[in-house]
Design an enzyme around this catalytic site. Structure first.
Site, short mmCIF file in Angstrom:
data_model
loop_
_atom_site.label_atom_id
_atom_site.label_comp_id
_atom_site.label_asym_id
_atom_site.label_seq_id
_atom_site.Cartn_x
_atom_site.Cartn_y
_atom_site.Cartn_z
N ASP A 192 0.12 -1.02 0.11
CA ASP A 192 -0.17 -0.07 -0.17
C ASP A 192 0.87 1.10 0.08
O ASP A 192 0.26 1.86 -0.97
CB ASP A 192 -0.93 0.08 1.01
CG ASP A 192 -1.69 -1.56 1.08
OD1 ASP A 192 -2.18 -1.87 0.03
OD2 ASP A 192 -2.61 -1.87 1.93
N LEU A 240 3.68 1.93 -1.35
CA LEU A 240 4.05 2.17 -2.85
C LEU A 240 2.94 2.71 -3.53
O LEU A 240 2.88 3.46 -4.58
CB LEU A 240 4.94 1.31 -3.28
CG LEU A 240 5.32 0.92 -4.73
CD1 LEU A 240 6.49 1.94 -4.76
CD2 LEU A 240 5.89 -0.36 -5.95
#
Length: 609
Positions: A207, A209
């Protein structure tokens, strides 16, 4: 050889079949069925072969060299060693369901053969043309691979799914991230002409990235007003230029421990980044010469600007983090292969995004609007303190998150704050009048039973209704604050809170199977505001443990307020107020947040129930 209404081909593990081409797929039947050999289930370790292939499920067609094609299994023939037939071959690659589980998708191969190579070639051309006519399938993708996230799963998962993209002839420009902010810098500095060469961006990570990619795309391409604010707040909601994803010294990316994922159902994957987010490096640009030249505009064409929302660009995630809440909430599965096949087949769904505007970083700071975006969750108090506290124990490695989560919980710290939210007449705002909520008079009174939950799923009627009525076409910059309500009614909630959180989506994860808010929809234009008032420690623990139980309702406690709203404003007098945006720390004492309905599109189709 022609059969009745079709052509006779040899199908691996089945034998001779009559193949018939239809408008939406092809079907086939055994020419010489053998009741004792169970033709359609004789393949070991492979999903059951169906007698019909839909073009929508075909992700690749390959012309193969001459070689063996296995015939139907038969004990007598097997003993004689005559189960294989040498012939010209082609393969049809489709997606189907796993044998063990009904939901994850798996690739499946139909191997056809014929003595005449021209017949095989003709079938490949016909089937390729039919599958290429399927709309919305990507041709060029920009892929960011985080090599360290999820204990190194990012690189490994990409190595697993990359052959699927190659087989489907999807061009991928792969960038392995080298530092925090690498994906953000690349996308923020990418020109519209360069971005137009891609059909989407894929994050191979967690999440964190994905949040970096989201902010990189939207920082300069989402032009809209600031969130609305209540009367007397003092800030106007208008902007043409705003401060975007900036280095404030607290934009860290760090893992959230699995132990506190119950308490942080947003499931941030902080192993995505290991450094503070720095947006100062100059991106060297992209070498995109290898992309399909047919997608590039001619030198004389003027490339239109890219803005969001639009109907062509999509984001994808190959889950590789520690919790992968966004993938679990949008596909129902935490499976890299399933997500890769959804991307290749061009599945599409809209996703709400929370626009977070920080007015002040601290009560004494100057007003400097700073915009950030979150796809799953924005939380204050307990949610932010867990991540910040973990920085003091970096020497402990990953165990520091379990330790810091426990320490923050045991401190049981509450925060004085004021929250104003837009009242929504069509929802069950679990609160009393503003006066009683502010004073806490009704905190311990019995609450009304919550209405039946409508869970978001594939082909969700709620999301379809809102997306068709609220999705803007490319080039339009809707004023979100104006579309919220002509005469907004604000409700204030004041007091001491253990946490203040806003869920954009359900935020499912493996330790919170129903997520933070089970009934949250992916594209309905609402936030789910959760105000957890100060309460005895055992009650707070009881509340948190309910997230681990599927079918339970952690939001029925008397100290929990749940408001479905389009926007809210938060004010705190605490000098070191920090927010958790998809797991990223964001220092802010005064913020305004609004839901941007269907702001981005995902390569997904919603969770299957």
């Amino acid at each position: 050889m022609q059969g009745d209404g079709g052509e006779v081909l040899f199908l691996g593990s089945v034998g001779e079949v009559t193949v018939t081409l239809g408008h939406d797929g092809l079907s086939f039947q055994p020419l010489h069925p053998e009741p004792s050999s169970s033709c359609w289930t004789s393949i070991i370790l492979q999903p059951k072969l169906e007698s019909q292939i839909k073009f929508a499920d075909v992700y690749a067609v390959e012309l193969l060299s001459e070689g063996p094609v296995c015939g139907p299994w038969n004990p007598r023939i097997a003993i004689q060693g005559k189960t294989n037939n040498e012939m010209h071959r082609f393969a049809v690659h489709v997606v189907t369901r796993s044998i063990k589980q009904p939901s994850p998708w798996v690739p499946c191969e139909y191997l056809f053969g014929h003595k005449d190579p021209e017949i095989c070639k003709n079938w490949v051309e016909i089937l390729s043309a039919c599958t290429n006519s399927e709309q919305d399938r990507p041709k060029n993708l920009l892929v960011f691979v985080h090599p360290l996230c999820g204990k190194g799963r990012g690189r490994k998962n990409w190595e697993v799914v990359a052959p699927l993209f190659d087989r489907a002839k999807v061009n991928t420009k792969v960038i392995t991230t080298e530092r925090a902010g690498h994906a953000y810098d690349t996308l923020a500095s990418l020109s519209d002409k360069e971005l137009k060469k891609f059909d989407g961006v894929v994050a191979v990570g967690g999440d964190g990235l994905f949040n970096e990619i989201l902010n990189g795309l939207l920082s300069s391409r989402h032009k809209t007003s600031y969130p609305p604010t209540p009367e007397g707040f003092g800030y106007v909601g208008s902007t043409e230029t705003h401060q975007g994803y900036r280095n404030d010294g607290l934009s860290n990316s760090m893992p959230t421990s699995d132990a506190v994922n119950v308490m942080l159902p947003g499931g941030s994957n902080k192993s995505d980044d290991h450094e503070p987010l720095l947006s100062t490096a100059q991106s060297p640009g992209l070498d995109i010469s290898s992309l399909n030249p047919n997608t590039e505009p001619s030198s004389g064409d003027q490339v239109p600007s890219v803005s969001f929302p639009n109907d062509w660009f999509r984001l994808g995630i190959i889950p590789s983090g520690s919790t992968d809440a966004i993938v679990l909430s949008t596909t129902g599965e935490r499976d890299p292969v399933t997500s890769a096949l959804l991307i290749i087949l061009g599945r599409r769904m809209s996703l709400d995004i929370a626009q977070v505007v920080r007015w002040k970083s601290s009560p004494s700071a100057a007003i400097l609007p700073t915009v950030r975006y979150a796809a799953s969750f924005a939380g204050y108090g307990f949610y932010g303190e867990v991540i910040r506290e973990s920085e003091n124990f970096r020497w402990m490695g990953p165990a520091r998150y379990d330790f810091s989560g426990t320490m923050v919980f045991l401190k049981h710290r509450s925060y004085e704050a004021k929250v104003a939210f837009l009242e929504n007449g069509n929802t069950d705002s679990l609160t009393a009048s503003a006066e009683n909520v502010s004073s806490g008079v009704k905190l311990l009174q019995p609450r009304q039973k919550r209405p039946r939950k409508t869970i978001c799923q594939t082909n969700c009627s709620v999301c379809k209704e809102t997306s068709t009525s609220g999705q803007s076409s490319e080039g339009e910059n809707p004023d979100s604050s104006q579309t919220i309500c002509e005469n907004p009614k604000w409700v204030w909630s004041k007091g001491r809170f253990l946490s203040v959180g806003a869920a954009v989506i359900s935020c499912r994860n493996e330790r919170a199977p129903d997520g933070l808010v089970a009934e949250a929809h992916l594209s309905d234009g609402f936030l789910h505001l959760l105000l957890i008032r100060d309460c005895p420690l055992p009650l707070y623990l009881w509340h948190l443990t309910q997230f681990t139980k599927k079918g339970s309702d952690p939001l029925t406690f008397k100290f929990v307020e749940h408001h479905k709203t389009k926007a809210f404003t938060f004010i705190s007098s605490h000098d070191e107020s920090v927010w958790n945006l998809d797991g990223e720390l964001f220092q802010a004492s005064e913020v305004s947040v609004q839901a941007c309905r269907g702001l981005v599109n995902l390569f997904a189709s919603g969770p299957e129930v």
